[in-house]
Design a protein around this motif. Structure first.
Motif, PDB file in Angstrom:
ATOM      1  N   GLU A 145     -19.513  -0.938  -7.410  1.00  0.00           N
ATOM      2  CA  GLU A 145     -19.988  -0.061  -8.474  1.00  0.00           C
ATOM      3  C   GLU A 145     -20.095   1.375  -7.983  1.00  0.00           C
ATOM      4  OE1 GLU A 145     -23.740   0.351 -11.642  1.00  0.00           O
ATOM      5  OE2 GLU A 145     -23.700  -1.280 -10.161  1.00  0.00           O
ATOM      6  N   TRP A 146     -20.570   1.569  -6.765  1.00  0.00           N
ATOM      7  CA  TRP A 146     -20.675   2.912  -6.173  1.00  0.00           C
ATOM      8  C   TRP A 146     -19.288   3.544  -6.055  1.00  0.00           C
ATOM      9  CZ3 TRP A 146     -23.921   6.698  -5.147  1.00  0.00           C
ATOM     10  CH2 TRP A 146     -23.613   7.647  -4.167  1.00  0.00           C
ATOM     11  N   SER A 147     -18.305   2.779  -5.612  1.00  0.00           N
ATOM     12  CA  SER A 147     -16.949   3.313  -5.445  1.00  0.00           C
ATOM     13  C   SER A 147     -16.340   3.701  -6.790  1.00  0.00           C
ATOM     14  CB  SER A 147     -16.063   2.280  -4.750  1.00  0.00           C
ATOM     15  OG  SER A 147     -16.539   1.995  -3.450  1.00  0.00           O
TER      16      SER A 147
ATOM     17  N   SER B  95     -17.957   4.514  -9.515  1.00  0.00           N
ATOM     18  CA  SER B  95     -18.683   5.676 -10.021  1.00  0.00           C
ATOM     19  C   SER B  95     -18.210   6.960  -9.354  1.00  0.00           C
ATOM     20  CB  SER B  95     -20.189   5.493  -9.791  1.00  0.00           C
ATOM     21  OG  SER B  95     -20.668   4.331 -10.428  1.00  0.00           O
ATOM     22  N   ARG B  96     -18.019   6.905  -8.050  1.00  0.00           N
ATOM     23  CA  ARG B  96     -17.545   8.088  -7.321  1.00  0.00           C
ATOM     24  C   ARG B  96     -16.140   8.473  -7.761  1.00  0.00           C
ATOM     25  NH1 ARG B  96     -18.060   7.751  -1.009  1.00  0.00           N
ATOM     26  NH2 ARG B  96     -17.219   9.842  -1.317  1.00  0.00           N
ATOM     27  N   GLU B  97     -15.283   7.481  -7.949  1.00  0.00           N
ATOM     28  CA  GLU B  97     -13.911   7.766  -8.384  1.00  0.00           C
ATOM     29  C   GLU B  97     -13.900   8.404  -9.772  1.00  0.00           C
ATOM     30  OE1 GLU B  97     -11.814   4.108  -8.154  1.00  0.00           O
ATOM     31  OE2 GLU B  97     -11.841   4.023  -5.946  1.00  0.00           O
ATOM     32  N   ARG B  98     -14.736   7.920 -10.674  1.00  0.00           N
ATOM     33  CA  ARG B  98     -14.784   8.494 -12.022  1.00  0.00           C
ATOM     34  C   ARG B  98     -15.310   9.925 -11.989  1.00  0.00           C
ATOM     35  NH1 ARG B  98     -17.198   3.428 -15.648  1.00  0.00           N
ATOM     36  NH2 ARG B  98     -15.329   2.109 -15.525  1.00  0.00           N
ATOM     37  N   LEU B  99     -16.318  10.174 -11.175  1.00  0.00           N
ATOM     38  CA  LEU B  99     -16.833  11.536 -11.045  1.00  0.00           C
ATOM     39  C   LEU B  99     -15.759  12.459 -10.482  1.00  0.00           C
ATOM     40  CD1 LEU B  99     -19.087  13.641 -11.122  1.00  0.00           C
ATOM     41  CD2 LEU B  99     -19.853  12.783  -8.877  1.00  0.00           C
ATOM     42  N   ALA B 100     -15.042  11.994  -9.468  1.00  0.00           N
ATOM     43  CA  ALA B 100     -13.973  12.801  -8.872  1.00  0.00           C
ATOM     44  C   ALA B 100     -12.887  13.108  -9.890  1.00  0.00           C
ATOM     45  CB  ALA B 100     -13.380  12.076  -7.665  1.00  0.00           C
TER      46      ALA B 100
ATOM     47  N   ARG C 103     -24.272   4.802 -11.372  1.00  0.00           N
ATOM     48  CA  ARG C 103     -24.138   3.491 -11.991  1.00  0.00           C
ATOM     49  C   ARG C 103     -22.913   3.514 -12.894  1.00  0.00           C
ATOM     50  NH1 ARG C 103     -28.488   0.038 -11.664  1.00  0.00           N
ATOM     51  NH2 ARG C 103     -26.771  -1.446 -11.895  1.00  0.00           N
ATOM     52  N   SER C 104     -22.256   2.379 -13.042  1.00  0.00           N
ATOM     53  CA  SER C 104     -21.088   2.300 -13.914  1.00  0.00           C
ATOM     54  C   SER C 104     -20.984   0.927 -14.548  1.00  0.00           C
ATOM     55  CB  SER C 104     -19.792   2.591 -13.141  1.00  0.00           C
ATOM     56  OG  SER C 104     -19.644   3.969 -12.890  1.00  0.00           O
TER      57      SER C 104
ATOM     58  N   GLU D 214     -18.093  -1.028 -17.537  1.00  0.00           N
ATOM     59  CA  GLU D 214     -16.701  -0.871 -17.957  1.00  0.00           C
ATOM     60  C   GLU D 214     -16.545   0.307 -18.912  1.00  0.00           C
ATOM     61  OE1 GLU D 214     -13.201  -3.456 -20.226  1.00  0.00           O
ATOM     62  OE2 GLU D 214     -15.002  -4.449 -19.438  1.00  0.00           O
ATOM     63  N   ALA D 215     -17.590   0.598 -19.700  1.00  0.00           N
ATOM     64  CA  ALA D 215     -17.483   1.611 -20.748  1.00  0.00           C
ATOM     65  C   ALA D 215     -17.948   2.994 -20.338  1.00  0.00           C
ATOM     66  CB  ALA D 215     -18.270   1.161 -21.988  1.00  0.00           C
ATOM     67  N   GLU D 216     -18.922   3.105 -19.425  1.00  0.00           N
ATOM     68  CA  GLU D 216     -19.469   4.425 -19.112  1.00  0.00           C
ATOM     69  C   GLU D 216     -20.000   4.487 -17.690  1.00  0.00           C
ATOM     70  OE1 GLU D 216     -22.551   5.044 -22.032  1.00  0.00           O
ATOM     71  OE2 GLU D 216     -24.074   4.228 -20.683  1.00  0.00           O
ATOM     72  N   SER D 217     -20.299   5.743 -17.286  1.00  0.00           N
ATOM     73  CA  SER D 217     -20.857   5.987 -15.958  1.00  0.00           C
ATOM     74  C   SER D 217     -22.054   6.922 -16.067  1.00  0.00           C
ATOM     75  CB  SER D 217     -19.806   6.613 -15.029  1.00  0.00           C
ATOM     76  OG  SER D 217     -18.788   5.688 -14.695  1.00  0.00           O
ATOM     77  N   SER D 218     -22.957   6.812 -15.090  1.00  0.00           N
ATOM     78  CA  SER D 218     -24.102   7.697 -14.989  1.00  0.00           C
ATOM     79  C   SER D 218     -24.170   8.220 -13.561  1.00  0.00           C
ATOM     80  CB  SER D 218     -25.409   6.970 -15.337  1.00  0.00           C
ATOM     81  OG  SER D 218     -25.379   6.487 -16.660  1.00  0.00           O
ATOM     82  N   TRP D 219     -24.463   9.511 -13.431  1.00  0.00           N
ATOM     83  CA  TRP D 219     -24.547  10.131 -12.111  1.00  0.00           C
ATOM     84  C   TRP D 219     -25.834  10.941 -11.993  1.00  0.00           C
ATOM     85  CZ3 TRP D 219     -19.768  11.989 -14.714  1.00  0.00           C
ATOM     86  CH2 TRP D 219     -18.703  11.100 -14.553  1.00  0.00           C
ATOM     87  N   LEU D 220     -26.425  10.907 -10.823  1.00  0.00           N
ATOM     88  CA  LEU D 220     -27.564  11.752 -10.509  1.00  0.00           C
ATOM     89  C   LEU D 220     -27.130  12.696  -9.401  1.00  0.00           C
ATOM     90  CD1 LEU D 220     -30.587  12.319 -11.075  1.00  0.00           C
ATOM     91  CD2 LEU D 220     -31.111  10.774  -9.155  1.00  0.00           C
ATOM     92  N   LEU D 221     -27.139  14.000  -9.704  1.00  0.00           N
ATOM     93  CA  LEU D 221     -26.658  15.015  -8.773  1.00  0.00           C
ATOM     94  C   LEU D 221     -27.808  15.905  -8.314  1.00  0.00           C
ATOM     95  CD1 LEU D 221     -23.497  16.153 -10.785  1.00  0.00           C
ATOM     96  CD2 LEU D 221     -23.572  14.459  -8.935  1.00  0.00           C
ATOM     97  N   LYS D 222     -27.703  16.403  -7.095  1.00  0.00           N
ATOM     98  CA  LYS D 222     -28.673  17.341  -6.545  1.00  0.00           C
ATOM     99  C   LYS D 222     -27.945  18.630  -6.211  1.00  0.00           C
ATOM    100  CE  LYS D 222     -32.733  18.447  -4.738  1.00  0.00           C
ATOM    101  NZ  LYS D 222     -33.954  18.607  -5.574  1.00  0.00           N
TER     102      LYS D 222
END
Length: 236
Positions: free
Chosen positions: A30-32, A34-39, A147-148, A150-158
């Protein structure tokens, strides 16, 4: 747009509550993902300056006043933005210039001008945060949690002192940004964060409830004059 207001209000309220001590359990997969979608979303953002023709509505609940106008915003990603709105008589109704460290807010017809720096308190009750955050660098920051499904992702950024929580399905972005006690939120409707006609958003400033609705009517293929990003007073 009522649903948008409710969504953002709930987001602001949730952001104001203390965060849980323990972080959720996120698998490596899930982490991977999420990171790929953010990228992917970050990679689609423009690197070169651009100009959008926009229609904007600003509502200040403190006075009950609502102002609507058309104009343009020139953006140099991660560097500076300049927004100018035109009134009914064709004169400049609002002129806002922002960088990461400074801003100038001007209402020429009323001889109002305010300047400030990075401190969020300087821009309380003004639509400065929307430009500085969402137009300059909406996804800047170090990824703390993701978090991700199949339909969506959530990111917490600093990002410096600020924490940004973002949820998206790729066509709708809901984001809440907190910098100390300063809260702001936005809902943005559009495929990715690529400038294109038809995208729209609603921004809410947390303390006073200032609301800004913006619709992108057109995107110019010609880069704006570099002078648009200089301090307006120093450029004269």
């Amino acid at each position: 747009m009522r649903e948008v207001v409710i969504t953002l209000a709930l987001g602001l309220a949730a952001c104001a509550r203390p965060l849980p001590v323990s972080a959720p359990d996120v698998s490596q997969l899930e982490w991977s993902v999420s990171r790929e979608r953010l990228a992917e979303v970050r990679a689609e953002q423009p690197a070169r300056p651009y100009t959008e023709r926009i229609r904007m509505s600003i509502h200040d609940p403190r006075t009950g006043m609502r102002y609507e106008a058309r104009g343009a915003v020139a953006v140099s990603p991660s560097r500076a933005a300049r927004m100018m709105l035109v009134g009914p008589a064709g004169t400049t109704a609002l002129d806002v210039w922002v960088t990461r460290d400074r801003f100038r807010f001007s209402v020429p017809a009323m001889h109002i001008e305010k300047r400030g720096g990075k401190n969020p308190e300087d821009a309380r009750g003004l639509p400065v945060g929307m430009l500085r955050w969402w137009f300059l660098s909406p996804l800047d920051g170090r990824l703390l949690l993701a978090r991700s499904t199949e339909a969506e992702s959530s990111w917490l950024l600093k990002d410096g002192d600020a924490t940004i929580a973002i949820r998206t399905d790729g066509r709708r972005f809901v984001a809440v940004r907190r910098d100390h006690e300063h809260l702001e939120a936005i809902e943005w409707l559009g495929r990715g964060l690529v400038p294109r006609a038809g995208t729209r958003g609603r921004y809410i400033e947390g303390k006073y409830g200032l609301r800004v609705d913006v619709i992108v009517e057109d995107v110019s293929q010609t880069e704006p004059d570099p002078a648009a990003f200089a301090d307006p007073d120093e450029a004269q």
